[in-house]
Structure formats: structure tokens, C-alpha cells
Design an enzyme around this catalytic site. Structure first.
Site, PDB file in Angstrom:
ATOM      1  N   ARG A 171       3.722  14.554  -6.998  1.00  0.00           N
ATOM      2  CA  ARG A 171       3.726  13.776  -8.243  1.00  0.00           C
ATOM      3  C   ARG A 171       2.379  13.915  -8.954  1.00  0.00           C
ATOM      4  NH1 ARG A 171       6.142   7.788  -6.921  1.00  0.00           N
ATOM      5  NH2 ARG A 171       4.138   7.462  -5.898  1.00  0.00           N
ATOM      6  N   LYS A 209       4.389  12.530  -2.173  1.00  0.00           N
ATOM      7  CA  LYS A 209       5.219  11.399  -1.748  1.00  0.00           C
ATOM      8  C   LYS A 209       6.123  11.851  -0.603  1.00  0.00           C
ATOM      9  CE  LYS A 209       8.405   7.832  -3.348  1.00  0.00           C
ATOM     10  NZ  LYS A 209       8.953   7.149  -4.520  1.00  0.00           N
ATOM     11  N   ASP A 211       8.317   5.325   8.279  1.00  0.00           N
ATOM     12  CA  ASP A 211       7.956   6.606   8.899  1.00  0.00           C
ATOM     13  C   ASP A 211       7.089   7.477   7.989  1.00  0.00           C
ATOM     14  OD1 ASP A 211       9.765   7.315   6.964  1.00  0.00           O
ATOM     15  OD2 ASP A 211      11.291   8.074   8.343  1.00  0.00           O
ATOM     16  N   GLY A 212       6.818   6.990   6.771  1.00  0.00           N
ATOM     17  CA  GLY A 212       5.972   7.768   5.860  1.00  0.00           C
ATOM     18  C   GLY A 212       6.693   8.932   5.208  1.00  0.00           C
ATOM     19  N   GLY A 227       2.569   3.613   1.528  1.00  0.00           N
ATOM     20  CA  GLY A 227       3.101   3.797   2.873  1.00  0.00           C
ATOM     21  C   GLY A 227       3.550   5.219   3.132  1.00  0.00           C
ATOM     22  N   ARG A 228       3.728   5.971   2.060  1.00  0.00           N
ATOM     23  CA  ARG A 228       4.177   7.358   2.250  1.00  0.00           C
ATOM     24  C   ARG A 228       3.693   8.278   1.142  1.00  0.00           C
ATOM     25  NH1 ARG A 228      10.580   7.303   0.879  1.00  0.00           N
ATOM     26  NH2 ARG A 228      10.564   5.675  -0.709  1.00  0.00           N
ATOM     27  N   ASP A 258       4.479  -4.105  -7.466  1.00  0.00           N
ATOM     28  CA  ASP A 258       3.840  -2.912  -6.880  1.00  0.00           C
ATOM     29  C   ASP A 258       4.426  -1.628  -7.456  1.00  0.00           C
ATOM     30  OD1 ASP A 258       5.982  -4.157  -5.199  1.00  0.00           O
ATOM     31  OD2 ASP A 258       5.928  -2.221  -4.203  1.00  0.00           O
ATOM     32  N   GLY A 269       0.824  -1.231   0.000  1.00  0.00           N
ATOM     33  CA  GLY A 269       0.000   0.000   0.000  1.00  0.00           C
ATOM     34  C   GLY A 269       0.842   1.257   0.000  1.00  0.00           C
TER      35      GLY A 269
HETATM   36  P1  AMP Z   1       9.312   0.988  -2.737  1.00  0.00           P
HETATM   37  O1  AMP Z   1      10.410   0.004  -2.650  1.00  0.00           O
HETATM   38  O2  AMP Z   1       9.738   2.421  -2.582  1.00  0.00           O
HETATM   39  O3  AMP Z   1       8.490   0.772  -3.945  1.00  0.00           O
HETATM   40  O4  AMP Z   1       8.364   0.736  -1.463  1.00  0.00           O
HETATM   41  C1  AMP Z   1       7.798  -0.508  -1.175  1.00  0.00           C
HETATM   42  C2  AMP Z   1       6.732  -0.334  -0.128  1.00  0.00           C
HETATM   43  O5  AMP Z   1       7.284   0.236   1.044  1.00  0.00           O
HETATM   44  C3  AMP Z   1       5.585   0.578  -0.532  1.00  0.00           C
HETATM   45  O6  AMP Z   1       4.422   0.059   0.062  1.00  0.00           O
HETATM   46  C4  AMP Z   1       5.982   1.896   0.080  1.00  0.00           C
HETATM   47  O7  AMP Z   1       4.876   2.732   0.330  1.00  0.00           O
HETATM   48  C5  AMP Z   1       6.608   1.442   1.372  1.00  0.00           C
HETATM   49  N1  AMP Z   1       7.579   2.409   1.897  1.00  0.00           N
HETATM   50  C6  AMP Z   1       8.795   2.719   1.413  1.00  0.00           C
HETATM   51  N2  AMP Z   1       9.405   3.630   2.176  1.00  0.00           N
HETATM   52  C7  AMP Z   1       8.556   3.929   3.179  1.00  0.00           C
HETATM   53  C8  AMP Z   1       8.599   4.790   4.309  1.00  0.00           C
HETATM   54  N3  AMP Z   1       9.662   5.552   4.564  1.00  0.00           N
HETATM   55  N4  AMP Z   1       7.525   4.826   5.127  1.00  0.00           N
HETATM   56  C9  AMP Z   1       6.459   4.064   4.888  1.00  0.00           C
HETATM   57  N5  AMP Z   1       6.348   3.220   3.862  1.00  0.00           N
HETATM   58  C10 AMP Z   1       7.376   3.141   3.015  1.00  0.00           C
HETATM   59 MG    MG Z   2       6.980   1.557  -4.719  1.00  0.00          MG
END
Ligand code: AMP
Ligand code: MG
Length: 516
Positions: free
Chosen positions: A187, A124, A136-137, A104-105, A265, A102
């Protein structure tokens, strides 16, 4: 500075009815997205603004450079009419089912009507959401600059991508390998729906939501499929995604772009390049190049990207199976990748070589070239640019190929290739003629065409890094200059010639990880 969230009175062209975009789907039933306001960020400041995109979207410059918008995009106010949400998705990460992920940030502010059609605006790094898991979002300034510049560089190259409207920064600290300051990228995309959204509902056996999502995507983005019913409609959706993804892969491969984290994802249902993390535009050509230092197995190595895209499409197909039922329909949609990708690649690589129609032997010519580029670890972007100039000048200058030849260790091998290449370029045949009757196109003309498809500038790692270092020291000038150059990367921009040069020695030791 008061960081409490306030409502802003800004007039804003939000679409009023919820459910008008795929990513506002099922808000009422709360299956797809959850209301989620951004978390305020202390003392926000502008890091970068994208005036060109703002104009394209018809957004008023006065408003968009104003303090209230700065605060809203840093999460300190909610723009009037906006209903911030985060969406749920799942996915396969590094080939393994990861379950629910989902946003996450990333927090969506909603959808606006623009001259470019409906566009979703997303922040973002805007703070925790119900899908943040242990995160931490937040996003750090460094990765936000990279995403901002990369999406706009891809757009400048004519590659389908999400866009970036601006970056807002804050002195608030975020902890990664070390403490860094936070930033938010605004974005923009017609939709941020991912393969993983479909996988989520399929994995949860929620076929109603799966179908509703598919129907929304079709209604919003592929209305030509609305006439189809039942299985045919969803098989056509799959096939459309296959085609778009194949096209995007050919575009990536032709410019030497490595995404780095092709998890399902991170795959857009619209075939947009999405989620810029440890990406890299290759400097010296190496098909085995791995840009993500966390990718220890090389799953996402440069040359494997098309095959991985295909793998991801199988994961999407699996998720759509409950809507299609018929395995043969699914397989025939998937199989179109096997012709679409090579075709798209041939077109793009042919154009890079100045060969606008295919002839037998072209693929061998290209493969031999890539082998030579690899053996000599030739700088990919510089090679194509020099080749374009060499062709353009070759009728008037017998030495025009010297700067190209100089790039190779094995000069004899290059000479042999060049001879075959020039013979091919001078072919008088055209695709529409079986006989060789068509007038010869001048090499100068061919070279000029090549200069329009072989960029002088790409966002090399070291350029991004220099912009980041300056930004950390409080100077955002290079971000803006890079943005301008990367928006038209085929132009000469002679003032910035050094940015078109070889990567410095230190660039190879830059550690690009998933940490962002
Ligand atoms: P990514 O590898 O950036 O595509 O992220 C994979 C998953 O981790 C996605 O669900 C992102 O929303 C979540 N995510 C990445 N970094 C963070 C963060 N700092 N805080 C919360 N969720 C994160
Ligand atoms: Mg991603």
C-alpha cells in the site's frame, strides 16, 4: 526455496533521515513505532501489479518487476535503506473504546520521495508485529485482491484513498473460516496516520507524544498551519480534518460506497479512504444497506456513514483536547462539519443530476429521487449512467428516458419526478444572474458532463468475487483487466459492457464479513 530474510542491494530512493514523515515519528523514543521486520513468506509470486501507480511514483519498471523486489515485498528481504516498523494506535470499535490496537499486520518499509511527494510504503499482511494481539499478522489472497482493486477503483472515481501498488501471493496457508493462501498488498499513501494514533497518546496521557504527532502531521501535510501557535494550531488541524472527512463522506455517499468498518482506527487523519475490509459499492439503492455482516446493529449502514464520521471526529477532538484546552474552539471546529458535509454533498449530487449551480428546491428534488430509487430498489450506478445518456439524447430522441423509466416499479411516480427534473434542467438562470438572461446550455452538453461524473463501472461485489475465484484457480487476468477499467470508470470500455450490467442473483448471497 529459501525463505530466510536477506538484505537486498537494490538502490532505492528512501528518505534518509528518520523522522521526516509523520509515521516515522519518534522512532528514536519508540513511542509511535517499533522496528519490526516482515516475516518471510514461502515461494512468493506476483498476483497483480499497478503499472499506472508505479509510473506516477517514478519507480523503475525493471526494478519493480524483478525477483529481488518480489521477495522484498513478500517479506523475504529488506530493501536497502529501509527500516521496517509497525506503529501503535488505539481506537473506538463499533462505538466502544477498544484500547490499544496498532498495526497488527501492516509493516511500514519507510518513506520515499516521488513526483507525487513523500509516500509511505506499507506491506499489509507481512507477518506478526508487536501489535498483532491474537492475530497471525497475515492477510488472505481474497481480501488482498479486494483491497487492491477497491483502492484503485476509488482513485479512478476521484475519491481520496490510500493506493495499492501490487499484490504478492504465496502458497502458505492462512486459517480463517477455512484454509486460504496468504498474500501481501503493498500500500502507498502520504501517511497512514489514523484518528486512533491521537486517541492512543491522549488515552495514555502522553501529551508530549500527542503534540509531537500533531506537529509532525502539520509539518508534513498541512504546512500552511505552521504559522499558527498553540491552541489555534491544533484547532486548525482539527478543522482541516473535519473538512477533509466531510469531503470524503460526500464522495462516498455520491457513488454509493459503504465502508463497513468506520472504527476510529480506520479513519485517516488526511481524509483518505483507509482499510478496505467488508466494503461494498451498492448494487440496488437502499439507504439502510449494511455491507458488513458482522455489523449486527447496522451502526455502519450506508445512510449513517456521515453521522458516524461526525461521531469519529468528536473522538478525535476529545483526543486533541489536551492540546487545545478551549472547548469553544474545539466545538466551533467540529461544527464546520454541519455546513461542509451538506455543501459537499449538494455539489456532488447536483453534478450527478447535471445541475451545476444550486437552486431552491434542488434538495427536495434529490430527496424525492432517492426515495423512488429506494422504493424500487433501483440499481444505483446503472440509474445514474442511464439518466446521463437519457439527458444527452433527449433533444433528439423522444424515447430517451424509457431505459431510465424501466428501472422503476412505480412508473407514474417516476414520470412526475422526471417532469420536475427536466423543468429544472432547462432553467435559464445561472448563479451569477438574478434575471434569466443567460443562454441555455444544451441538454446534450449537460448529459455529456453527467457522463463524466456518473461512472459506468464500479467495483461491484460480484466482479471482485469473479476475479478472486479466477485468481484462486491461478488466473490473475481479470484482476489486471478490472484494474484497467476501474482506473477510468467514466470511459465506455465497450469490450467490458457486461461488467456495467446488473449484479447477478448470486451476488446478493455473497457473505462479506470482517474475516480477512
Ligand atoms: P481492521 O478491522 O482490519 O481494521 O483491524 C482491526 C485491528 O486488528 C487492527 O489493529 C489490525 O491490525 C488488527 N488485525 C486485523 N487482522 C489481523 C491479523 N490477521 N493479524 C494481526 N492483527 C490483525
Ligand atoms: Mg484497520
Amino acid at each position: 526455496m529459501n525463505t530466510k530474510r536477506q538484505d537486498s542491494n537494490l538502490a532505492f530512493p528512501w528518505k534518509t533521515s528518520i523522522g521526516t514523515s509523520a509515521s516515522q515519528l519518534a522512532l528514536a523514543s519508540n513511542k509511535f513505532q517499533t522496528p519490526c521486520p516482515p516475516t518471510p513468506l514461502l515461494s512468493p509470486y506476483w498476483v497483480a501489479q499497478n503499472d499506472a501507480l508505479r509510473s506516477e511514483l517514478g519507480l523503475d519498471g525493471q526494478i519493480w518487476q524483478s525477483e529481488p523486489v518480489l521477495h522484498a515485498l513478500a517479506g523475504n528481504a529488506v530493501l536497502e535503506g529501509s527500516h521496517p516498523t509497525a506503529s501503535v494506535y488505539s481506537g473506538h470499535q463499533f462505538g466502544v473504546w477498544a484500547g490499544q490496537l496498532g498495526d497488527g499486520r501492516a509493516i511500514s518499509l519507510g518513506v520515499i520521495d516521488t513526483p507525487q511527494g513523500s509516500q509511505e510504503i506499507q506491506l499489509k499482511g507481512a507477518g506478526p508485529t508487536p501489535y498483532s494481539r491474537r492475530g497471525d499478522g497475515r492477510a488472505v489472497l481474497r481480501s488482498s485482491i479486494r483491497e487492491f482493486l477497491a483502492s484503485e477503483a476509488m482513485h479512478g472515481l476521484g475519491i481520496a484513498t490510500t493506493r495499492a501498488l501490487c499484490i504478492t501471493g504465496s502458497p502458505t496457508l492462512v486459517y480463517r473460516e477455512e484454509a486460504e493462501t496468504a498474500a501481501v498488498v503493498t500500500r502507498v499513501a502520504p501517511s497512514f496516520v489514523r484518528f486512533g494514533h491521537f486517541e492512543h497518546f491522549a488515552a495514555n496521557d502522553d501529551i508530549e507524544a500527542l503534540q509531537s504527532l500533531a506537529d509532525q502531521v502539520i509539518a508534513q501535510h498541512m504546512p500552511e498551519l505552521l504559522d499558527l501557535q498553540g491552541a489555534q494550531r491544533y484547532a486548525a488541524l482539527l478543522q482541516e480534518v473535519v473538512q477533509r472527512t466531510a469531503c470524503m463522506m460526500a464522495q462516498w455517499q455520491s457513488v454509493g460506497f459503504c465502508h463497513g468498518v468506520m472504527n476510529t482506527d480506520n479513519m485517516s487523519i488526511l481524509g483518505l479512504t483507509l482499510d478496505y475490509g467488508p466494503f461494498q459499492f451498492m448494487d440496488s439503492f437502499n439507504p439502510n444497506h449494511i455491507c458488513n455482516h458482522s455489523d449486527t446493529q447496522g451502526r455502519y449502514a450506508f445512510a449513517r456513514q456521515p453521522q458516524i464520521a461526525n461521531w469519529n471526529l468528536y473522538a478525535l477532538a476529545q483526543a486533541l483536547m489536551p492540546l487545545i484546552h478551549d472547548q469553544d474552539l474545539v466545538l466551533s471546529a467540529l461544527q464546520t462539519f454541519q455546513t461542509a458535509y451538506p455543501h459537499q454533498l449538494d455539489v456532488r449530487m447536483g453534478a450527478k443530476l447535471g445541475m451545476n449551480f444550486p437552486l431552491e428546491g434542488d434538495r427536495a428534488l434529490m430527496q424525492n429521487l432517492l426515495k423512488l430509487l429506494h422504493e424500487s430498489r433501483v440499481d444505483y450506478t446503472i440509474f445514474w449512467r442511464r439518466l446521463s445518456h437519457a439527458v444527452a439524447e433527449s433533444e433528439h430522441c423522444s424515447q430517451s428516458f424509457e431505459p431510465v423509466r424501466d428501472l422503476f416499479l412505480n412508473r407514474q411516480a417516476f414520470d412526475d419526478w422526471q417532469m420536475g427534473y427536466l423543468n429544472r434542467l432547462d432553467e435559464k438562470a445561472s448563479p451569477s444572474s438574478t434575471t434569466s438572461t443567460i443562454a441555455r446550455v444544451s441538454r446534450q452538453h449537460i448529459g455529456q458532463q453527467m457522463l463524466r461524473v456518473n461512472p459506468k463501472y464500479v467495483l461491484r461485489n460480484h466482479l471482485g468475487e469473479l476475479a478472486i475465484r479466477q485468481a484462486k484457480a491461478g488466473d490473475f487476468g481479470m484482476i489486471q483487466e478490472l484494474l484497467n477499467v476501474l482506473h477510468s470508470p467514466f470511459e465506455e470500455h465497450t469490450h467490458f459492457d457486461t461488467w456495467a450490467g446488473f449484479a447477478p442473483e448470486w451476488a446478493s448471497s455473497l457473505d462479506i464479513s470482517c474475516s480477512s
